[in-house]
Design an enzyme around this catalytic site. Sequence first.
Site, PDB file in Angstrom:
ATOM      1  N   ASP A  31       0.847  -1.197   0.000  1.00 56.63           N
ATOM      2  CA  ASP A  31       0.000   0.000   0.000  1.00 56.63           C
ATOM      3  C   ASP A  31       0.877   1.239   0.000  1.00 56.63           C
ATOM      4  OD1 ASP A  31      -1.799   2.216   1.098  1.00 56.63           O
ATOM      5  OD2 ASP A  31      -3.215   0.562   1.009  1.00 56.63           O
ATOM      6  N   ASP A 133     -19.174  -0.817  -9.987  1.00 58.36           N
ATOM      7  CA  ASP A 133     -20.340  -0.758 -10.875  1.00 58.36           C
ATOM      8  C   ASP A 133     -20.400   0.552 -11.652  1.00 58.36           C
ATOM      9  OD1 ASP A 133     -21.007   0.925  -8.748  1.00 58.36           O
ATOM     10  OD2 ASP A 133     -22.923  -0.047  -8.318  1.00 58.36           O
ATOM     11  N   GLU A 134     -19.624   1.552 -11.249  1.00 63.03           N
ATOM     12  CA  GLU A 134     -19.692   2.855 -11.911  1.00 63.03           C
ATOM     13  C   GLU A 134     -19.187   2.818 -13.354  1.00 63.03           C
ATOM     14  OE1 GLU A 134     -18.733   6.377  -9.690  1.00 63.03           O
ATOM     15  OE2 GLU A 134     -18.806   5.274  -7.791  1.00 63.03           O
TER      16      GLU A 134
END
Length: 353
Positions: A31, A133-134
Amino acid sequence: MILVTGGAGFIGANFVLDWLARNDEAVVNLDKLTYAGNRENLATVMDDPRHVFVQGDIGDGDLVSRLLAQHRPRAIIHFAAESHVDRSIHGAEAFIQTNVVGTFRLLEAARTYWVGLDAAEQAAFRFLHVSTDEVYGSLAPDEPAFAETRRYEPNSPYSASKAASDHLVRAWHHTYGLPVLTTNCSNNYGPFHFPEKLIPLMIVNALAGKPLPVYGDGLQVRDWLYVSDHCSAIRRVLEAGVPGEVYNVGGWNERPNIDIVHTICALLDELQPRPDGRSYREQITHVKDRPGHDRRYAIDARKIERELGWRPAETFETGIRKTVRWYLDHPEWVARVQSGAYREWVRTQYAHG
């Protein structure tokens, strides 16, 4: 061993914590620790020998290649992404660099590593790309929910960058044979959610006595997925998903944003009433809508249920109660993440994700 990218962020950290709570397989956690990445999300496993944390960028191909060569993971689960729509509107370049260029470099490092494995290891290896989902655009009120066959119509710099990353992952499978899996999820919520997104922002602002900013009429509809359910779906796709396939992951919880805000206010009225006895709903303030705001998202999650046997365990009612309770029980976490970049952002933007 598995390699997780973005494992100090909201969904990634929840995945790492769930993974280590359920089995003994080790995790290498890569990260970059941008504003939304927080090592404190991983406090309970930072001394766990099964958890190897590395601060670094997925765009650093040399670093990723070294980690793959050293730890030889059987899978990569790729969460790392810039993910906030409002931020993408005001500064798209970071989204292109992380979501597009970063994913490309990660895929290239993974491909080189995979080619060098023996036949059995190659067959078992997976690259699981976590998306949104965008990428499918916006739905009219009476349109059917997004299925995996829906064409891509991204409407924001964020969703366009994620769509591009999805296409890269697909191409690396069809061109090079890399065994990839893609999941497209609906809006997540739950513990460790950085308070620029709708649900944590409403909770944090309500408790601080601040306005609860609702874009436009508040009737934008989203499907809501409790983050632990998302983690269980990813584990199931990793375990049984077919390489090259896409699986939509949703919570079967379509609700307008204003209903979400009302629900949060009602829970706070119950669990931590205002000192003056009045409802938190009095703090709701409607603000100018953001540019290109998609009206409705909805996930058709029948494929993952039909083919892999997965369904969410939480209803919205159970998940949102757990979420509000978590924020009430962790004021010190909220206080720490409200410093620095977060405060600067909230001064100038209303953010709903």
